[in-house]
Motif scaffolding. Structure first.
Motif, mmCIF file in Angstrom:
data_model
loop_
_atom_site.group_PDB
_atom_site.id
_atom_site.type_symbol
_atom_site.label_atom_id
_atom_site.label_comp_id
_atom_site.label_asym_id
_atom_site.label_seq_id
_atom_site.Cartn_x
_atom_site.Cartn_y
_atom_site.Cartn_z
ATOM 1 N N GLY A 253 0.776 -1.232 0.000
ATOM 2 C CA GLY A 253 0.000 0.000 0.000
ATOM 3 C C GLY A 253 0.807 1.281 0.000
ATOM 4 O O GLY A 253 0.450 2.246 -0.679
ATOM 5 N N SER A 254 1.903 1.339 0.786
ATOM 6 C CA SER A 254 2.665 2.594 0.874
ATOM 7 C C SER A 254 3.221 3.016 -0.472
ATOM 8 O O SER A 254 3.552 4.187 -0.662
ATOM 9 N N VAL A 257 -0.422 4.875 -1.890
ATOM 10 C CA VAL A 257 -1.396 5.772 -1.230
ATOM 11 C C VAL A 257 -0.872 7.165 -0.911
ATOM 12 O O VAL A 257 -1.652 8.026 -0.504
ATOM 13 N N PHE A 290 -11.435 1.338 2.127
ATOM 14 C CA PHE A 290 -10.132 1.936 1.858
ATOM 15 C C PHE A 290 -10.270 3.280 1.166
ATOM 16 O O PHE A 290 -11.344 3.872 1.162
ATOM 17 N N ASN B 83 -3.051 -5.218 4.871
ATOM 18 C CA ASN B 83 -4.079 -4.294 4.384
ATOM 19 C C ASN B 83 -3.888 -2.876 4.915
ATOM 20 O O ASN B 83 -4.196 -1.904 4.229
ATOM 21 N N SER B 85 -1.390 -1.203 5.162
ATOM 22 C CA SER B 85 -0.478 -0.432 4.293
ATOM 23 C C SER B 85 -1.260 0.397 3.281
ATOM 24 O O SER B 85 -0.735 1.358 2.720
ATOM 25 N N LEU B 86 -2.511 0.043 3.048
ATOM 26 C CA LEU B 86 -3.366 0.759 2.094
ATOM 27 C C LEU B 86 -4.133 1.914 2.745
ATOM 28 O O LEU B 86 -4.899 2.601 2.073
ATOM 29 N N PHE B 87 -3.937 2.099 4.064
ATOM 30 C CA PHE B 87 -4.599 3.206 4.775
ATOM 31 C C PHE B 87 -3.716 4.447 4.698
ATOM 32 O O PHE B 87 -2.584 4.416 5.178
ATOM 33 N N PRO B 88 -4.212 5.567 4.171
ATOM 34 C CA PRO B 88 -3.441 6.814 4.286
ATOM 35 C C PRO B 88 -3.417 7.259 5.749
ATOM 36 O O PRO B 88 -4.337 6.973 6.514
ATOM 37 N N GLN B 261 2.785 8.255 6.958
ATOM 38 C CA GLN B 261 2.286 6.941 6.533
ATOM 39 C C GLN B 261 3.469 5.994 6.432
ATOM 40 O O GLN B 261 4.582 6.412 6.087
#
Lengths: 365, 365
Positions: A253-254, A257, A290, B83, B85-88, B261
């Motif tokens: 993700g990083s 995002v 998300f 998952n 990691s997909l959160f800002p 992040q």
């Protein structure tokens, strides 16, 4: 190593920190020779170091000789996003790979055409879900999977976090769920593929894939952000497996995002996942739990389907907090070449009823 | 599966987007059951879902049952940064692993004490460099390595981007450089370790490590962001290899450089690299070509050296645009348990003279 200009790999960057021209020069050196430019021999400066092809405001295009990426996907990832991943304010916005380079990659074994043929669904979306929650016993997960298979789902995967927990050990769980799905398919005349999660140690992943196949799993879930993109490619290229692969975005993700830094959503979840053999690429849908925007999701779909040498199109698979009432909206948005992934929402109320409703909503529309 | 509270895994998060309490609840569910909390059986809500231990402003601590991470480092990484990691706006700021959990990991085979013993350097910093630039032939790289070995460097690694390029193929390069270093060591009475880059396909990495050892390489460079953390752990745990491992940060940067992040620098390059068997952990030094601050670098050093069950301390290895005149400052800053990595700067002027000056500056101080 003589090449024409159109055979170079081209990467577009948006540079929002520092002077774009200076940063672009740093990138073309950093991603290749990592050495003082002025000390490198002239032929290395010209041929091995990346070349700035264009520069307008923050947007820069650098091209690389294919030789720089010699060694496969691992080195391609390193050229694209190795040291430069440590630069704040740099984002890869697009990637163009020449056909002569793409010829080195098989890509997805099935992709959109192959899975349509395997499953006998010429037009409809793929209907997918995961068995969960963690803590549930193998037998209970198996019963859940059987209910969903009998409803006509195409793919039933392990929740990606199901690894080797004490509540349902990997080996037992995979066998039990595969058996339940196989039995349900036989009784109901359905054709659900069971897809166990290969969230296992690196030195187990190949054996685990073969073990899964031997007990009846007909597809595989891989976490390339954890296991490595090339571990997925290895499984995709394994002719003795020859199973469809779904890629999960865990740990990646990083890279996407943070809007000013990282890699374009489409390049990562579309292009790179296809290169590494993912038939289906999961990502968090807009409007769910998300943060992806509709534009970012459309970008992924576009890159899953875009021409890429002889590599087949892959299935974008939006998931993450999806609900049954959004299905019409999602097929309008993504079209039919989409693998819709509904998880927890199937369990609110009666599972069999919800699963049947989802299948009905998406079949022979 | 009964545990006392102090045997749980604790993760600290800083939550800067959204309501911290709501996001914390999302995280504890997302990283475990990924299922509507209210639909999960009560025992799963209590035991499998993460538990919020404390919450003050943006800072939240969530603990997890060890069983959730069953399956090794791959699932630990997934619980920590799958998952979420997909959160800002979510950053892991610290991680505490109980000794009963750490007992599952060997960690670095050598670490600080083991490499001091292997190299016979009881007090001084490790002196390291890389052979480069890409484009140079195997023979020329070998000669360069021989010059550096004769000067008394401890570790001579491949530049991490040296993979299988047409200008110096992997198999030839590793053999030629190993031979040159071995010969130089014999003549000069030095003890340099050659460390080839295992930037190779996933299905080749174990064989490549053994091949490297068989031709005389005495250490290994791994890119866990590309090859996977657990691929590195597999190599570290291989008793038939038993070689020191240096980890390179390629492809990992986006996890740390976005301040709101990602993952704390120390947790990623210290704790997680140690868990996955890295004896030495490379990161970009402050004031070089990259962006890390002195505080972030100190955080990495602290986590490389901090108590971690029975796992030995690792060597922080600052690099990236380092120059010879900074050596006194760096040993003041990091102390002696540091692996100093100087690259291109050795080549400005005469290589042998520069290498000798670096060794002299860092030996028997």
């Amino acid at each position: 190593m003589t090449e024409t200009a159109d055979e170079r790999i081209e990467v577009d960057y948006r540079i929002s920190a520092g002077d774009p021209g200076e940063v672009a020069h740093s990138i073309r050196v950093e991603q290749t020779i990592e050495f003082p430019f002025d000390l490198a021999p002239e032929w290395i400066q010209q041929q091995v170091v990346g070349r700035i092809e264009s520069s307008h405001d923050q947007q820069v295009t650098i091209s690389y000789d294919q030789g720089v990426t010699g060694g496969g996907i691992t080195q391609l990832l390193n050229v694209l996003w190795g040291n430069v991943s440590l630069f704040p304010g740099v984002r890869i916005t697009d990637l163009r790979l020449p056909d002569s380079y793409l010829a080195n990659f098989r890509g997805p074994r099935f992709g959109v055409p192959g899975l349509r043929e395997l499953l006998g669904i010429p037009n409809d979306p793929l209907i997918c879900t995961a068995v969960k929650p963690m803590g549930t016993s193998s037998q209970e997960l198996g019963k859940m999977a059987a209910t969903i298979a009998a409803a006509g789902f195409h793919i039933i995967k392990d929740d990606h976090g199901l690894a080797d927990q004490p509540w349902a050990r990997w080996t037992e769980r995979v066998r039990v769920i595969a058996e339940h799905i196989d039995e349900a398919n036989s009784k109901a005349g359905t054709n659900a593929l069971y897809m166990p999660s290969l969230n296992v140690p690196a030195d187990r992943i190949t054996d685990a894939a073969h073990e899964a196949k031997s007990v009846g799993a007909r597809a595989l879930l891989v976490l390339p952000g954890v296991s490595g993109f090339d571990a997925m490619r290895t499984l995709a290229d394994d002719d003795s497996l020859a199973l469809p692969i779904m890629a999960h975005p865990s740990f990646l993700g990083s890279n996407v995002v943070n809007s000013e830094q990282g890699i374009d959503h489409g390049v990562l979840f579309g292009t790179l996942m296809r290169l590494a053999g993912a038939d289906i690429s999961i990502f968090p849908n807009y409007g769910g739990r998300f943060s992806f925007s509709p534009e970012e999701c459309m970008r992924i779909k576009t890159k899953c389907h875009a021409p890429l040498g002889n590599i087949v199109a892959s299935w974008p698979s939006p998931g993450g907090g999806m609900t049954l009432d959004r299905l019409p909206e999602l097929t309008d948005f993504y079209g039919s070449d989409v693998a819709l992934l509904v998880g927890g929402a199937l369990h609110r109320g009666d599972l069999a009823t919800n699963a049947a409703a989802m299948v009905q909503a998406l079949t022979n529309r």
